[in-house]
Design a protein around this motif. Structure first.
Motif, PDB file in Angstrom:
ATOM      1  N   ILE A 118       0.789  -1.224   0.006  1.00 47.59           N
ATOM      2  CA  ILE A 118       0.133   0.101   0.033  1.00 47.59           C
ATOM      3  C   ILE A 118       0.910   1.198  -0.096  1.00 47.59           C
ATOM      4  CG2 ILE A 118      -1.940   1.245   1.323  1.00 47.59           C
ATOM      5  CD1 ILE A 118      -2.679  -1.456   2.390  1.00 47.59           C
ATOM      6  N   LYS A 119       0.771   2.208  -1.172  1.00 51.29           N
ATOM      7  CA  LYS A 119       1.499   3.179  -1.037  1.00 51.29           C
ATOM      8  C   LYS A 119       0.853   4.561  -0.289  1.00 51.29           C
ATOM      9  CE  LYS A 119       3.094   2.166  -5.603  1.00 51.29           C
ATOM     10  NZ  LYS A 119       2.547   1.048  -5.742  1.00 51.29           N
ATOM     11  N   LEU A 120       1.573   5.266   0.450  1.00 48.62           N
ATOM     12  CA  LEU A 120       1.126   6.327   1.107  1.00 48.62           C
ATOM     13  C   LEU A 120       0.019   7.080   0.475  1.00 48.62           C
ATOM     14  CD1 LEU A 120       3.836   7.517   3.420  1.00 48.62           C
ATOM     15  CD2 LEU A 120       1.928   6.168   4.166  1.00 48.62           C
ATOM     16  N   GLU A 121       0.421   7.452  -0.949  1.00 49.62           N
ATOM     17  CA  GLU A 121      -0.619   8.359  -1.781  1.00 49.62           C
ATOM     18  C   GLU A 121      -1.774   7.644  -2.137  1.00 49.62           C
ATOM     19  OE1 GLU A 121       2.805   6.598  -4.375  1.00 49.62           O
ATOM     20  OE2 GLU A 121       2.885   7.749  -2.693  1.00 49.62           O
ATOM     21  N   ASP A 122      -1.755   6.337  -1.770  1.00 47.87           N
ATOM     22  CA  ASP A 122      -3.267   5.616  -1.927  1.00 47.87           C
ATOM     23  C   ASP A 122      -4.163   5.994  -0.784  1.00 47.87           C
ATOM     24  OD1 ASP A 122      -2.262   4.384  -4.452  1.00 47.87           O
ATOM     25  OD2 ASP A 122      -1.668   2.645  -3.180  1.00 47.87           O
ATOM     26  N   LEU A 123      -3.535   6.381   0.167  1.00 47.81           N
ATOM     27  CA  LEU A 123      -4.417   6.818   1.336  1.00 47.81           C
ATOM     28  C   LEU A 123      -4.756   8.174   1.356  1.00 47.81           C
ATOM     29  CD1 LEU A 123      -2.434   4.714   4.063  1.00 47.81           C
ATOM     30  CD2 LEU A 123      -4.667   4.160   3.110  1.00 47.81           C
ATOM     31  N   LYS A 124      -4.411   9.119   0.635  1.00 49.34           N
ATOM     32  CA  LYS A 124      -4.695  10.422   0.603  1.00 49.34           C
ATOM     33  C   LYS A 124      -6.000  10.714  -0.336  1.00 49.34           C
ATOM     34  CE  LYS A 124      -0.161  11.968   1.017  1.00 49.34           C
ATOM     35  NZ  LYS A 124       1.401  12.630   0.185  1.00 49.34           N
ATOM     36  N   ALA A 125      -6.817  11.437   0.373  1.00 47.60           N
ATOM     37  CA  ALA A 125      -8.142  11.988  -0.359  1.00 47.60           C
ATOM     38  C   ALA A 125      -7.828  12.425  -1.448  1.00 47.60           C
ATOM     39  CB  ALA A 125      -9.068  12.598   0.383  1.00 47.60           C
ATOM     40  N   PRO A 126      -8.416  12.195  -2.726  1.00 47.94           N
ATOM     41  CA  PRO A 126      -8.197  12.844  -4.081  1.00 47.94           C
ATOM     42  C   PRO A 126      -8.709  14.263  -3.723  1.00 47.94           C
ATOM     43  CG  PRO A 126      -9.981  11.325  -4.362  1.00 47.94           C
ATOM     44  CD  PRO A 126      -9.466  11.089  -2.909  1.00 47.94           C
ATOM     45  N   GLU A 127      -8.071  15.366  -4.343  1.00 49.71           N
ATOM     46  CA  GLU A 127      -8.253  16.640  -4.295  1.00 49.71           C
ATOM     47  C   GLU A 127      -9.590  16.956  -5.423  1.00 49.71           C
ATOM     48  OE1 GLU A 127      -5.566  19.643  -4.233  1.00 49.71           O
ATOM     49  OE2 GLU A 127      -3.969  18.374  -3.208  1.00 49.71           O
ATOM     50  N   VAL A 128     -10.589  17.698  -5.017  1.00 52.73           N
ATOM     51  CA  VAL A 128     -11.730  17.885  -5.888  1.00 52.73           C
ATOM     52  C   VAL A 128     -11.171  19.223  -6.749  1.00 52.73           C
ATOM     53  CG1 VAL A 128     -13.885  19.360  -5.937  1.00 52.73           C
ATOM     54  CG2 VAL A 128     -13.213  17.895  -3.766  1.00 52.73           C
ATOM     55  N   GLU A 129     -11.336  18.981  -8.118  1.00 55.26           N
ATOM     56  CA  GLU A 129     -10.822  19.602  -9.275  1.00 55.26           C
ATOM     57  C   GLU A 129     -11.529  21.054  -9.090  1.00 55.26           C
ATOM     58  OE1 GLU A 129     -10.574  18.303 -12.932  1.00 55.26           O
ATOM     59  OE2 GLU A 129     -10.523  16.172 -12.252  1.00 55.26           O
ATOM     60  N   LYS A 130     -10.633  22.021  -8.610  1.00 59.61           N
ATOM     61  CA  LYS A 130     -11.096  23.496  -8.372  1.00 59.61           C
ATOM     62  C   LYS A 130     -11.565  24.342  -9.998  1.00 59.61           C
ATOM     63  CE  LYS A 130      -8.634  23.795  -4.336  1.00 59.61           C
ATOM     64  NZ  LYS A 130      -7.606  24.468  -3.550  1.00 59.61           N
ATOM     65  N   THR A 131     -10.752  23.559 -11.063  1.00 59.90           N
ATOM     66  CA  THR A 131     -11.082  24.486 -12.121  1.00 59.90           C
ATOM     67  C   THR A 131     -12.536  24.112 -12.688  1.00 59.90           C
ATOM     68  OG1 THR A 131     -10.245  22.416 -13.409  1.00 59.90           O
ATOM     69  CG2 THR A 131      -8.767  24.253 -12.997  1.00 59.90           C
ATOM     70  N   ALA A 132     -13.110  22.848 -12.600  1.00 61.15           N
ATOM     71  CA  ALA A 132     -14.510  22.436 -12.794  1.00 61.15           C
ATOM     72  C   ALA A 132     -15.508  23.610 -12.195  1.00 61.15           C
ATOM     73  CB  ALA A 132     -14.982  21.035 -12.648  1.00 61.15           C
ATOM     74  N   LYS A 133     -15.329  23.945 -10.935  1.00 66.83           N
ATOM     75  CA  LYS A 133     -16.201  24.730 -10.119  1.00 66.83           C
ATOM     76  C   LYS A 133     -15.965  26.097 -10.788  1.00 66.83           C
ATOM     77  CE  LYS A 133     -16.484  22.112  -5.812  1.00 66.83           C
ATOM     78  NZ  LYS A 133     -16.274  22.378  -4.409  1.00 66.83           N
ATOM     79  N   LYS A 134     -14.821  26.638 -11.044  1.00 71.42           N
ATOM     80  CA  LYS A 134     -14.601  27.993 -11.647  1.00 71.42           C
ATOM     81  C   LYS A 134     -15.308  28.174 -13.003  1.00 71.42           C
ATOM     82  CE  LYS A 134     -10.319  28.790  -9.508  1.00 71.42           C
ATOM     83  NZ  LYS A 134      -8.715  29.000  -9.585  1.00 71.42           N
ATOM     84  N   GLU A 135     -15.626  27.117 -13.898  1.00 73.20           N
ATOM     85  CA  GLU A 135     -15.918  27.256 -14.847  1.00 73.20           C
ATOM     86  C   GLU A 135     -17.593  27.188 -15.011  1.00 73.20           C
ATOM     87  OE1 GLU A 135     -14.705  24.166 -17.313  1.00 73.20           O
ATOM     88  OE2 GLU A 135     -12.623  24.717 -17.451  1.00 73.20           O
ATOM     89  N   GLU A 136     -18.218  26.885 -13.739  1.00 74.05           N
ATOM     90  CA  GLU A 136     -19.415  26.886 -13.758  1.00 74.05           C
ATOM     91  C   GLU A 136     -20.176  28.054 -13.565  1.00 74.05           C
ATOM     92  OE1 GLU A 136     -20.609  23.735 -10.890  1.00 74.05           O
ATOM     93  OE2 GLU A 136     -19.783  22.259 -12.238  1.00 74.05           O
TER      94      GLU A 136
END
Length: 86
Positions: free
Chosen positions: A68-86
């Motif tokens: 298990i890699k440590l990065e597998d335990l990190k929550a994915p960041e919400v894409e902020k660019t998709a929100k800016k476009e709305e």
């Protein structure tokens, strides 16, 4: 063999996860169980929650944990660019 605790992880203010090697029914193994502290006068001790890894399966278990890699335990960041476009 006597049981030996290897670590404790605080789950919340009343519950810990205990990691130990012990002998259950004449068989060695790794036990990972919840332990509740009945600070309010309730039950103190191990709960039924947890698991036991037989000694002969420990190396397989350790390989899985180590894969298990440590990065597998990190929550994915919400894409902020998709929100800016709305």
């Amino acid at each position: 063999m006597a049981e030996k605790d290897y670590g404790k992880i605080e789950k919340n203010s009343n519950t810990s996860i205990i990691i130990r090697v012990d002998d259950f029914g004449g068989k060695l193994g790794l036990t990972i169980r919840e332990f509740v502290n009945g600070s309010d006068g309730g039950y103190s001790g191990f709960t039924k929650s947890g698991t036991r890894i037989p000694a002969e399966k420990f190396l397989e278990f350790r390989e899985i944990i180590n894969s298990i890699k440590l990065e597998d335990l990190k929550a994915p960041e919400v894409e902020k660019t998709a929100k800016k476009e709305e």
